[in-house]
Design an enzyme around this catalytic site. Structure first.
Site, PDB file in Angstrom:
ATOM      1  N   CYS A  38       0.868  -1.264  -0.258  1.00  0.00           N
ATOM      2  CA  CYS A  38      -0.354  -0.159  -0.193  1.00  0.00           C
ATOM      3  C   CYS A  38       1.068   0.907   0.212  1.00  0.00           C
ATOM      4  O   CYS A  38       1.641   1.194   0.869  1.00  0.00           O
ATOM      5  CB  CYS A  38      -1.042  -0.120   1.199  1.00  0.00           C
ATOM      6  SG  CYS A  38      -1.988   1.244   1.309  1.00  0.00           S
ATOM      7  N   TYR A  70      -7.330   5.236  -9.437  1.00  0.00           N
ATOM      8  CA  TYR A  70      -7.227   4.344  -8.297  1.00  0.00           C
ATOM      9  C   TYR A  70      -8.185   2.954  -8.445  1.00  0.00           C
ATOM     10  O   TYR A  70      -7.777   2.077  -7.963  1.00  0.00           O
ATOM     11  CB  TYR A  70      -7.846   4.876  -6.470  1.00  0.00           C
ATOM     12  CG  TYR A  70      -7.552   4.045  -6.214  1.00  0.00           C
ATOM     13  CD1 TYR A  70      -5.897   3.607  -5.096  1.00  0.00           C
ATOM     14  CD2 TYR A  70      -8.634   3.621  -5.469  1.00  0.00           C
ATOM     15  CE1 TYR A  70      -5.863   2.555  -4.191  1.00  0.00           C
ATOM     16  CE2 TYR A  70      -8.485   3.068  -4.522  1.00  0.00           C
ATOM     17  CZ  TYR A  70      -6.770   2.748  -3.488  1.00  0.00           C
ATOM     18  OH  TYR A  70      -6.770   1.620  -1.879  1.00  0.00           O
ATOM     19  N   GLU A 118       1.041   0.281  -7.065  1.00  0.00           N
ATOM     20  CA  GLU A 118       1.134   0.868  -6.471  1.00  0.00           C
ATOM     21  C   GLU A 118       2.353   1.197  -5.726  1.00  0.00           C
ATOM     22  O   GLU A 118       3.423   0.835  -5.097  1.00  0.00           O
ATOM     23  CB  GLU A 118       0.447   1.053  -4.493  1.00  0.00           C
ATOM     24  CG  GLU A 118      -0.952   1.027  -5.351  1.00  0.00           C
ATOM     25  CD  GLU A 118      -1.816   1.057  -3.742  1.00  0.00           C
ATOM     26  OE1 GLU A 118      -1.225   1.476  -2.987  1.00  0.00           O
ATOM     27  OE2 GLU A 118      -3.343   0.056  -3.737  1.00  0.00           O
ATOM     28  N   ASP A 173      -3.074  -7.814   1.938  1.00  0.00           N
ATOM     29  CA  ASP A 173      -3.069  -6.683   0.499  1.00  0.00           C
ATOM     30  C   ASP A 173      -2.597  -8.097  -0.636  1.00  0.00           C
ATOM     31  O   ASP A 173      -1.792  -7.809  -0.553  1.00  0.00           O
ATOM     32  CB  ASP A 173      -2.647  -5.277   1.063  1.00  0.00           C
ATOM     33  CG  ASP A 173      -2.754  -4.424   1.605  1.00  0.00           C
ATOM     34  OD1 ASP A 173      -4.259  -4.750   2.330  1.00  0.00           O
ATOM     35  OD2 ASP A 173      -1.924  -3.488   2.513  1.00  0.00           O
ATOM     36  N   TYR A 175      -0.019  -4.860  -5.404  1.00  0.00           N
ATOM     37  CA  TYR A 175       0.778  -5.288  -4.087  1.00  0.00           C
ATOM     38  C   TYR A 175       2.009  -5.439  -4.309  1.00  0.00           C
ATOM     39  O   TYR A 175       2.489  -6.244  -3.223  1.00  0.00           O
ATOM     40  CB  TYR A 175      -0.460  -5.666  -3.089  1.00  0.00           C
ATOM     41  CG  TYR A 175      -1.429  -4.581  -2.580  1.00  0.00           C
ATOM     42  CD1 TYR A 175      -1.485  -3.312  -2.229  1.00  0.00           C
ATOM     43  CD2 TYR A 175      -2.592  -4.922  -2.787  1.00  0.00           C
ATOM     44  CE1 TYR A 175      -2.158  -2.794  -1.575  1.00  0.00           C
ATOM     45  CE2 TYR A 175      -3.253  -4.616  -2.558  1.00  0.00           C
ATOM     46  CZ  TYR A 175      -3.851  -3.069  -2.176  1.00  0.00           C
ATOM     47  OH  TYR A 175      -4.969  -2.184  -1.654  1.00  0.00           O
ATOM     48  N   CYS A 228      -1.924   1.584   7.449  1.00  0.00           N
ATOM     49  CA  CYS A 228      -0.536   0.892   6.991  1.00  0.00           C
ATOM     50  C   CYS A 228      -0.736  -0.199   7.288  1.00  0.00           C
ATOM     51  O   CYS A 228      -0.367  -0.801   8.192  1.00  0.00           O
ATOM     52  CB  CYS A 228       0.503   2.044   7.754  1.00  0.00           C
ATOM     53  SG  CYS A 228       1.919   1.802   6.809  1.00  0.00           S
ATOM     54  N   CYS A 283      19.299  -5.923   6.496  1.00  0.00           N
ATOM     55  CA  CYS A 283      19.899  -5.999   5.228  1.00  0.00           C
ATOM     56  C   CYS A 283      20.770  -4.799   6.057  1.00  0.00           C
ATOM     57  O   CYS A 283      20.866  -3.953   5.487  1.00  0.00           O
ATOM     58  CB  CYS A 283      18.435  -5.396   3.910  1.00  0.00           C
ATOM     59  SG  CYS A 283      19.804  -4.676   2.599  1.00  0.00           S
TER      60      CYS A 283
END
Length: 218
Positions: A54, A85, A97, A132, A137, A200, A209
């Site tokens: 998202c 959208y 997105e 999602d 996504y 969110c 990482c």
């Protein structure tokens, strides 16, 4: 118009919705820092595009980073020109997105941006992020120079090693030169600054990482 079901695969150009010739209306300035959303940008600025689920939460990650000049959300990687959208949500445009990130490489390194990208979502999930689900996504990085492409490839290999060491799967992130970026409607730009309690769904793997050296040499 909303669609009840989403295809599991990215549609071909022939299968995609037709879209439109007119761009979606978008406010000229960034809601948070007042910078011009569409430029002009400083001469030394670089641009890269990230998709990690998202785009509301994804954009906030990057506008909060010192050295990032401006961010914007939009649709990228598909075939439908100037999609809405609702059309992207249908899965029938092929777009994901995406977040446009314009940054000053003298203040923040590409490695630092990539470290945030890899750690703040799960790049092994294919056409989804958590709950999602859909092609919109999918994880992606779209580059704007050969140097960026080389750095991205190295970072992917580095993070894959870290993920594999923890027993996690293969990275599915789409990586390629940047296709056309279509700005999303003004409503979506800097959404979580306008709606602090908004949704969110970002969630990383918990695997660090081992890249990102901070500020690049001037």
């Amino acid at each position: 118009m909303f669609f009840k079901s989403k295809p599991a695969n990215i549609p071909s150009a022939a299968e995609a919705l037709p879209g439109r010739d007119v761009q979606m209306p978008v406010k000229a300035d960034h809601f948070v820092n007042g910078e011009a959303l569409k430029g002009p940008y400083p001469a030394n600025a670089e641009t890269i595009y990230f998709a990690l689920g998202c785009f509301w939460g994804a954009e906030r990650l990057f506008w909060e980073m010192p050295g990032v000049i401006v961010t914007a959300v939009g649709y990228q990687g598909g075939s439908t020109p100037n999609p809405s959208y609702e059309e992207v949500c249908s899965g029938r445009t092929g777009h994901t997105e995406a977040v446009k990130v314009v940054f000053d490489p003298a203040r923040i390194s590409l490695d630092s941006l990539l470290k945030t990208f890899w750690e703040e979502h799960d790049p092994t999930q294919g056409m989804r992020q958590g709950n999602d689900v859909g092609t919109q996504y999918r994880s992606a990085i779209y580059t704007t120079s050969p140097e960026q492409a080389e750095a991205v490839d190295k970072s992917r290999a580095t993070y894959q090693t870290a993920l594999s060491a923890r027993g996690l799967g293969m990275i599915t992130t789409e990586i390629k030169p940047a296709p056309e970026f279509f700005f999303a409607e003004t409503y979506h730009q800097q959404y979580l600054a306008k709606n602090p309690a908004g949704y969110c769904g970002l969630q990383g793997t918990g695997v660090s990482c081992p890249i990102g050296l901070g500020v690049s040499a001037a």
